[in-house]
Scaffold this active site. Structure first.
Site, PDB file in Angstrom:
ATOM      1  N   HIS A   1     -10.865   0.865  -2.644  1.00 30.95           N
ATOM      2  CA  HIS A   1     -12.233   0.819  -2.141  1.00 30.95           C
ATOM      3  C   HIS A   1     -13.229   1.498  -3.078  1.00 30.95           C
ATOM      4  CE1 HIS A   1     -10.619  -0.557   1.632  1.00 30.95           C
ATOM      5  NE2 HIS A   1     -10.005   0.564   1.912  1.00 30.95           N
TER       6      HIS A   1
ATOM      7  N   HIS B   1     -10.722   6.889   1.945  1.00 29.45           N
ATOM      8  CA  HIS B   1      -9.347   6.804   1.441  1.00 29.45           C
ATOM      9  C   HIS B   1      -9.276   5.767   0.330  1.00 29.45           C
ATOM     10  CE1 HIS B   1      -9.659   3.446   4.241  1.00 29.45           C
ATOM     11  NE2 HIS B   1      -8.713   2.855   3.521  1.00 29.45           N
TER      12      HIS B   1
ATOM     13  N   ASP C   1       0.787  -1.245   0.000  1.00 26.50           N
ATOM     14  CA  ASP C   1       0.000   0.000   0.000  1.00 26.50           C
ATOM     15  C   ASP C   1       0.817   1.293   0.000  1.00 26.50           C
ATOM     16  OD1 ASP C   1      -1.991  -1.881   0.142  1.00 26.50           O
ATOM     17  OD2 ASP C   1      -2.861  -1.189   2.026  1.00 26.50           O
TER      18      ASP C   1
ATOM     19  N   HIS D   1     -17.631   2.788   0.824  1.00 28.58           N
ATOM     20  CA  HIS D   1     -17.159   1.551   1.463  1.00 28.58           C
ATOM     21  C   HIS D   1     -17.498   1.553   2.954  1.00 28.58           C
ATOM     22  CE1 HIS D   1     -14.070  -1.432   2.850  1.00 28.58           C
ATOM     23  NE2 HIS D   1     -14.529  -2.022   1.760  1.00 28.58           N
TER      24      HIS D   1
ATOM     25  N   LYS E   1      -7.164  -4.850  -3.108  1.00 32.65           N
ATOM     26  CA  LYS E   1      -7.945  -5.416  -2.005  1.00 32.65           C
ATOM     27  C   LYS E   1      -8.849  -4.343  -1.436  1.00 32.65           C
ATOM     28  CE  LYS E   1      -4.246  -4.318   1.192  1.00 32.65           C
ATOM     29  NZ  LYS E   1      -4.936  -3.245   1.888  1.00 32.65           N
TER      30      LYS E   1
ATOM     31  N   ASP F   1      -4.651  -0.748  -1.830  1.00 32.64           N
ATOM     32  CA  ASP F   1      -5.951  -0.605  -1.177  1.00 32.64           C
ATOM     33  C   ASP F   1      -6.875   0.069  -2.194  1.00 32.64           C
ATOM     34  OD1 ASP F   1      -7.015  -1.230   1.421  1.00 32.64           O
ATOM     35  OD2 ASP F   1      -7.130   0.910   1.892  1.00 32.64           O
TER      36      ASP F   1
ATOM     37  N   CYS G   1      -2.242  -3.232   7.566  1.00 33.40           N
ATOM     38  CA  CYS G   1      -2.109  -4.112   6.394  1.00 33.40           C
ATOM     39  C   CYS G   1      -0.856  -4.972   6.445  1.00 33.40           C
ATOM     40  CB  CYS G   1      -2.190  -3.297   5.113  1.00 33.40           C
ATOM     41  SG  CYS G   1      -3.874  -2.685   4.870  1.00 33.40           S
TER      42      CYS G   1
HETATM   43  C1  VGL Z   1      -4.877   0.337   5.760  1.00 27.92           C
HETATM   44  C2  VGL Z   1      -6.461   1.135   7.186  1.00 27.92           C
HETATM   45  C3  VGL Z   1      -7.411   1.103   6.189  1.00 27.92           C
HETATM   46  C4  VGL Z   1      -3.455  -0.069   5.556  1.00 27.92           C
HETATM   47  C5  VGL Z   1      -5.805   0.297   4.746  1.00 27.92           C
HETATM   48  O1  VGL Z   1      -2.969  -0.064   4.403  1.00 27.92           O
HETATM   49  O2  VGL Z   1      -2.782  -0.388   6.572  1.00 27.92           O
HETATM   50  N1  VGL Z   1      -5.212   0.745   6.978  1.00 27.92           N
HETATM   51  N2  VGL Z   1      -7.065   0.690   4.974  1.00 27.92           N
HETATM   52 ZN    ZN Z   2      -8.451   0.847   3.382  1.00 29.91          ZN
END
Ligand code: VGL
Ligand code: ZN
Length: 211
Positions: free
Chosen positions: A56, A89, A16, A60, A114, A54, A159
């Protein structure tokens, strides 16, 4: 590309590295952009790299904005269990969801997205937060003969943590390169991550120490 010094069965999983997790992003991880140079250097040592993203849909269920009266970092009960709510986000195809431009890993072999199911968050690159919906990554790695997963990226306490734990549970050898990660740190999540990785004997090392 530099001659790869890591084994043919090693996969570097870069988690990410997106604008929304970097300073001034929608879900900024403090000093998140500091990992980019170390990760670029690390990636040059690996023949095989997977990037996670990430990704979404708008609305979401992990977004506080999808729950009337809730704010970011509240915890709510969703159908699959407890879920921390986040600012909106990494909305699909928005600039915040894009990989940081300074990330330079042209030889990455797979981009694993994801979090695209509206009702289910996915911290882990292996299983969504309902803990039963697979992303397919474990089958991909196994089918290609990888036995070790090395992780770096954002965020250490979400993550990276859940991806490392799921990789371990799936039978892969796992190493987290901790100085190539940065954390969000909500409600003791960094301490919980360290405890949990230690309990599972998941190696947490610095890039210099990584063999
Ligand atoms: C993440 C919170 C929400 C991450 C992703 O990449 O750690 N954390 N979405
Ligand atoms: Zn996320």
């Amino acid at each position: 590309m530099t001659k790869p010094i890591r084994g043919a069965r090693d996969m570097l999983l870069v988690v990410d590295i997106q604008y929304d997790f970097c300073p001034e992003g929608a879900l900024a991880v403090p000093r998140g952009d500091e990992v980019i140079d170390p990760i670029n250097r690390l990636a040059r040592q690996f023949q095989h790299v997977v990037l996670t993203q990430d990704w979404h849909p708008p609305g979401h269920q992990s977004f506080a904005s999808a729950h009337a009266g809730r704010k970011p970092y509240d915890t709510v009960a969703l159908a699959y269990g407890s879920q921390i709510l986040w600012p909106d986000h990494c909305v699909q195809a928005t600039p915040g969801a894009a990989f940081h431009n300074d990330l330079q890993i042209p030889h990455a072999e797979l981009v694993l997205r994801k979090g695209y199911h509206r009702e289910i968050d996915s911290y882990s690159a292996f299983y969504e937060n309902d803990r039963t919906t697979p992303t397919g990554l474990s089958g991909y790695l196994r089918e290609r003969g990888f036995t070790r997963v090395i992780l770096a990226g954002l965020a250490f306490d979400f993550c990276v943590r859940y991806s490392a734990e799921d990789a371990h549970a799936a039978g892969f050898e796992v190493v987290v390169i901790e100085d190539a990660c940065r954390a969000i740190d909500v409600a003791g999540s960094v301490a919980a991550t360290r405890r949990s990785l230690a309990e599972r004997n998941i190696a947490c090392v610095t890039g210099d120490d990584f063999q």
